[in-house]
Write a protein that holds these residues in place. Structure first.
Motif, PDB file in Angstrom:
ATOM      1  N   VAL A 215       0.775  -0.932  -0.081  1.00  0.00           N
ATOM      2  CA  VAL A 215       0.105  -0.022   0.060  1.00  0.00           C
ATOM      3  C   VAL A 215       0.840   1.272   0.049  1.00  0.00           C
ATOM      4  CG1 VAL A 215      -1.779   1.201   1.431  1.00  0.00           C
ATOM      5  CG2 VAL A 215      -1.845  -1.414   1.105  1.00  0.00           C
ATOM      6  N   ALA A 216       1.749   1.296   0.871  1.00  0.00           N
ATOM      7  CA  ALA A 216       2.695   2.606   1.013  1.00  0.00           C
ATOM      8  C   ALA A 216       3.404   2.686  -0.346  1.00  0.00           C
ATOM      9  CB  ALA A 216       3.671   2.211   2.020  1.00  0.00           C
ATOM     10  N   LEU A 217       3.821   1.636  -1.155  1.00  0.00           N
ATOM     11  CA  LEU A 217       4.407   1.945  -2.431  1.00  0.00           C
ATOM     12  C   LEU A 217       3.526   2.109  -3.570  1.00  0.00           C
ATOM     13  CD1 LEU A 217       7.442  -0.680  -1.959  1.00  0.00           C
ATOM     14  CD2 LEU A 217       7.578   1.680  -1.941  1.00  0.00           C
ATOM     15  N   GLY A 218       2.296   2.128  -3.232  1.00  0.00           N
ATOM     16  CA  GLY A 218       1.279   2.256  -4.249  1.00  0.00           C
ATOM     17  C   GLY A 218       1.241   1.229  -5.145  1.00  0.00           C
ATOM     18  N   LEU A 219       1.337  -0.072  -4.873  1.00  0.00           N
ATOM     19  CA  LEU A 219       1.534  -1.181  -5.587  1.00  0.00           C
ATOM     20  C   LEU A 219       0.231  -2.307  -5.742  1.00  0.00           C
ATOM     21  CD1 LEU A 219       4.916  -2.413  -5.058  1.00  0.00           C
ATOM     22  CD2 LEU A 219       4.438  -1.215  -7.054  1.00  0.00           C
ATOM     23  N   ARG A 220      -1.083  -1.622  -5.168  1.00  0.00           N
ATOM     24  CA  ARG A 220      -2.094  -2.313  -4.786  1.00  0.00           C
ATOM     25  C   ARG A 220      -2.643  -2.896  -6.230  1.00  0.00           C
ATOM     26  NH1 ARG A 220      -5.869   0.615  -0.732  1.00  0.00           N
ATOM     27  NH2 ARG A 220      -5.157   2.476  -1.994  1.00  0.00           N
ATOM     28  N   ASP A 221      -2.473  -2.160  -7.309  1.00  0.00           N
ATOM     29  CA  ASP A 221      -2.699  -2.620  -8.746  1.00  0.00           C
ATOM     30  C   ASP A 221      -2.158  -3.782  -9.114  1.00  0.00           C
ATOM     31  OD1 ASP A 221      -5.053  -1.161  -8.432  1.00  0.00           O
ATOM     32  OD2 ASP A 221      -4.250   0.514  -9.399  1.00  0.00           O
ATOM     33  N   ARG A 222      -0.840  -3.930  -8.593  1.00  0.00           N
ATOM     34  CA  ARG A 222       0.118  -4.647  -9.362  1.00  0.00           C
ATOM     35  C   ARG A 222       0.688  -5.981  -8.628  1.00  0.00           C
ATOM     36  NH1 ARG A 222       5.205  -2.349 -10.892  1.00  0.00           N
ATOM     37  NH2 ARG A 222       5.229  -0.597  -9.903  1.00  0.00           N
ATOM     38  N   VAL A 223       0.354  -5.993  -7.037  1.00  0.00           N
ATOM     39  CA  VAL A 223       0.575  -7.083  -6.501  1.00  0.00           C
ATOM     40  C   VAL A 223      -0.773  -7.904  -5.913  1.00  0.00           C
ATOM     41  CG1 VAL A 223       1.911  -7.846  -4.100  1.00  0.00           C
ATOM     42  CG2 VAL A 223       2.775  -5.914  -5.481  1.00  0.00           C
ATOM     43  N   ARG A 224      -0.524  -9.127  -5.881  1.00  0.00           N
ATOM     44  CA  ARG A 224      -1.496  -9.996  -5.526  1.00  0.00           C
ATOM     45  C   ARG A 224      -1.126 -10.980  -4.391  1.00  0.00           C
ATOM     46  NH1 ARG A 224      -3.817  -6.646  -7.492  1.00  0.00           N
ATOM     47  NH2 ARG A 224      -5.352  -6.448  -9.063  1.00  0.00           N
ATOM     48  N   PHE A 225      -1.647 -11.041  -3.154  1.00  0.00           N
ATOM     49  CA  PHE A 225      -1.471 -12.009  -2.325  1.00  0.00           C
ATOM     50  C   PHE A 225      -2.325 -13.192  -2.632  1.00  0.00           C
ATOM     51  CE2 PHE A 225       0.264  -8.314  -0.555  1.00  0.00           C
ATOM     52  CZ  PHE A 225       1.207  -8.861   0.114  1.00  0.00           C
ATOM     53  N   ILE A 226      -1.791 -14.316  -3.054  1.00  0.00           N
ATOM     54  CA  ILE A 226      -3.037 -15.266  -3.475  1.00  0.00           C
ATOM     55  C   ILE A 226      -3.084 -16.520  -2.317  1.00  0.00           C
ATOM     56  CG2 ILE A 226      -2.464 -15.004  -5.952  1.00  0.00           C
ATOM     57  CD1 ILE A 226      -0.692 -17.428  -6.227  1.00  0.00           C
TER      58      ILE A 226
END
Length: 340
Positions: A215-226
């Motif tokens: 979240v802090a790095l602004g990566l919510r659109d690019r990182v998925r926890f599966i």
């Protein structure tokens, strides 16, 4: 042939290999019994090929006193060809039984040897662990027998299942979310690679911290926890590059699993990979804890299709030459025949 296992692990690479070996030995006709923790997600993968006894073996539980008596009684009654403990804590269960070979299998570096007072032979899955136990003063038998994994190629899962576009570069990693696995470093590396997406399979104590970092790095659109998956192969198969960023990794089962799906691998320069990987031949090696080094290696593979194909093919060849089921299961079968 009859073997009794003592395995008190939870979930991870060591447990996946335990499942692989139990099934491989069953295919060779070995009758097996295993003491494991209750409610393991992977129990179903050995049910039917192995008699299962569940126990927590905790200090404050009755099993802490009763289970050692039970396994001794079982050994005397069943007269197995081998007793095999998995890692340090289960080795405390090893009974002082004289009727067969007693083996402790190590996938990491122990800090002391008193776990193994009833063990005849330590099986180490890398030469480095073997050297380490000798340096600690172990004077009994040491054998180096590594791991193997399922080499079946699996069709990739649809990226849309994870909300990931089909045409973006995709990096995959997996394991327990603990600090030594280096996932924070990998997230930092991906943050510096515009447009690159990341899938992380697994769970653990660092998940909340990793999610906050994303979240802090602004990566919510690019990182998925599966999450944990019974079968990670379709997810590995869907990726363009697999990364193993651990700061400490005695072997690196996940690398073998990625090679089985013909994926190019970037690994840290940790203990296990430094034994069986050659930079530029069967993977790329990055500096431990250095996000820039991982980012550069990932980018090289994404930019150079020929290099990516070359190291993936080299990894698969290493897997088949050095980590085959037949060779590993056969080595254990020979060990089980030895006399104490």
């Amino acid at each position: 042939m009859k073997v009794m296992h003592y395995h008190l692990g939870k979930d991870g690479g060591a447990e996946r290999f335990f499942v692989h070996l139990v099934n491989a030995l069953a295919r060779k006709g070995v009758e097996q019994t295993a003491v494991i923790r209750p409610k393991r997600s992977w129990r179903k993968n050995i049910d039917g090929v192995c008699e299962i006894i569940e126990s927590n073996f905790r200090n404050l539980s009755p099993d802490r006193l009763l289970l050692p008596l039970k396994v001794m009684s079982m050994a005397k009654q069943e007269k197995p060809d081998a007793l095999m403990s998995w890692a340090t804590r289960p080795s405390r269960l090893m009974p002082a039984y004289k009727g067969c070979i007693k083996i402790s299998r190590l996938g990491d570096y122990p800090t002391k040897l008193d776990y193994f007072k009833n063990t005849d032979i330590l099986v180490c899955n890398t030469p480095g662990i073997g050297d380490h136990v000798r340096a600690l003063g172990w004077t009994h038998g040491v054998e180096v027998i590594s791991n193997f994994t399922n080499t079946q190629r699996i069709a990739p899962v649809a990226r849309a299942e994870m909300g990931t576009p089909q045409d973006v570069p995709l990096v995959m990693s997996m394991g327990r979310f603990v600090k030594r696995k280096g996932f924070h470093t990998l997230v930092d590396a991906v943050a510096s690679l515009p447009g690159v997406h990341l899938w992380l399979a697994g769970d653990g104590e660092e998940r909340e911290s990793l999610e906050a970092q994303v979240v802090a790095l602004g990566l919510r659109d690019r990182v998925r926890f599966i999450g944990w998956k019974d079968d990670t192969r379709p997810y590995v198969s869907a990726a363009d590059v697999f990364v193993m960023p651990s700061s400490h990794e005695p072997l690196g089962n996940v690398i073998l699993e990625a090679w089985a799906q013909n994926k190019p691998v970037v690994s840290s320069k940790s203990e296990g990979p430094m034994w069986f990987m050659q930079d530029g031949e069967n993977g790329l090696l990055a500096e431990i804890g250095e996000a820039d080094s991982f980012a550069a290696s990932i980018q090289r593979l994404l930019d150079d299709e020929a290099l990516s194909r070359h190291v993936a093919e080299g990894g698969y060849k290493t897997l088949m030459d050095q980590f085959s089921e037949e060779a590993v299961a056969g080595a254990y079968m020979e060990l089980f025949k030895r006399k104490p």
